[in-house]
Design a protein around this motif. Structure first.
Motif, PDB file in Angstrom:
ATOM      1  N   MET A   1      35.645  24.767  11.639  1.00 60.96           N
ATOM      2  CA  MET A   1      34.361  24.107  11.569  1.00 60.96           C
ATOM      3  C   MET A   1      33.319  25.075  11.018  1.00 60.96           C
ATOM      4  N   TYR A   2      32.503  24.556  10.126  1.00 56.06           N
ATOM      5  CA  TYR A   2      31.460  25.368   9.514  1.00 56.06           C
ATOM      6  C   TYR A   2      30.176  25.273  10.334  1.00 56.06           C
ATOM      7  N   LYS A   3      29.305  26.251  10.162  1.00 59.04           N
ATOM      8  CA  LYS A   3      28.100  26.330  10.976  1.00 59.04           C
ATOM      9  C   LYS A   3      26.841  25.949  10.217  1.00 59.04           C
ATOM     10  N   TYR A   4      26.996  25.189   9.157  1.00 59.04           N
ATOM     11  CA  TYR A   4      25.841  24.716   8.406  1.00 59.04           C
ATOM     12  C   TYR A   4      25.207  23.524   9.115  1.00 59.04           C
ATOM     13  N   ILE A  45      32.334  20.337   2.604  1.00 64.99           N
ATOM     14  CA  ILE A  45      31.814  21.711   2.727  1.00 64.99           C
ATOM     15  C   ILE A  45      32.887  22.700   2.263  1.00 64.99           C
ATOM     16  N   LYS A  46      34.113  22.509   2.720  1.00 63.61           N
ATOM     17  CA  LYS A  46      35.212  23.399   2.334  1.00 63.61           C
ATOM     18  C   LYS A  46      35.395  23.394   0.815  1.00 63.61           C
ATOM     19  N   PRO A  62      24.992  30.369   6.620  1.00 65.23           N
ATOM     20  CA  PRO A  62      24.381  29.308   7.422  1.00 65.23           C
ATOM     21  C   PRO A  62      23.214  29.831   8.252  1.00 65.23           C
ATOM     22  N   TYR A  63      22.118  29.097   8.218  1.00 65.12           N
ATOM     23  CA  TYR A  63      20.987  29.433   9.090  1.00 65.12           C
ATOM     24  C   TYR A  63      21.285  29.005  10.513  1.00 65.12           C
TER      25      TYR A  63
END
Length: 69
Positions: A1-4, A45-46, A62-63
């Motif tokens: 999982m991305y943190k965007y 996203i990937k 990612p902020y």
């Protein structure tokens, strides 16, 4: 999982939930349900990051939460 950060909303025009990733220009996905839109945007996203790497583009960190000026 991305943190965007992901912005999730209902679009009457598309008759679908839209998941947008503001930190990754043009990165968005849709789905019939909120869950489906979020699952789809994870794949996008990937792909966005893979394409940016292939093209030698900068990948924003990612902020975690958007910063407004």
């Amino acid at each position: 999982m991305y943190k965007y950060e992901v912005i999730l909303y209902w679009s009457e025009d598309d008759e679908a939930f839209i998941a947008e990733v503001p930190e990754l220009d043009g990165c968005s996905a849709d789905g019939k349900t909120q869950k489906e839109a979020l699952e789809n945007v994870e794949m996008i996203i990937k792909e966005w990051i893979e394409t940016a790497r292939e093209l030698g583009r900068i990948i924003p960190k990612p902020y975690g939460r958007l910063k407004f000026a």
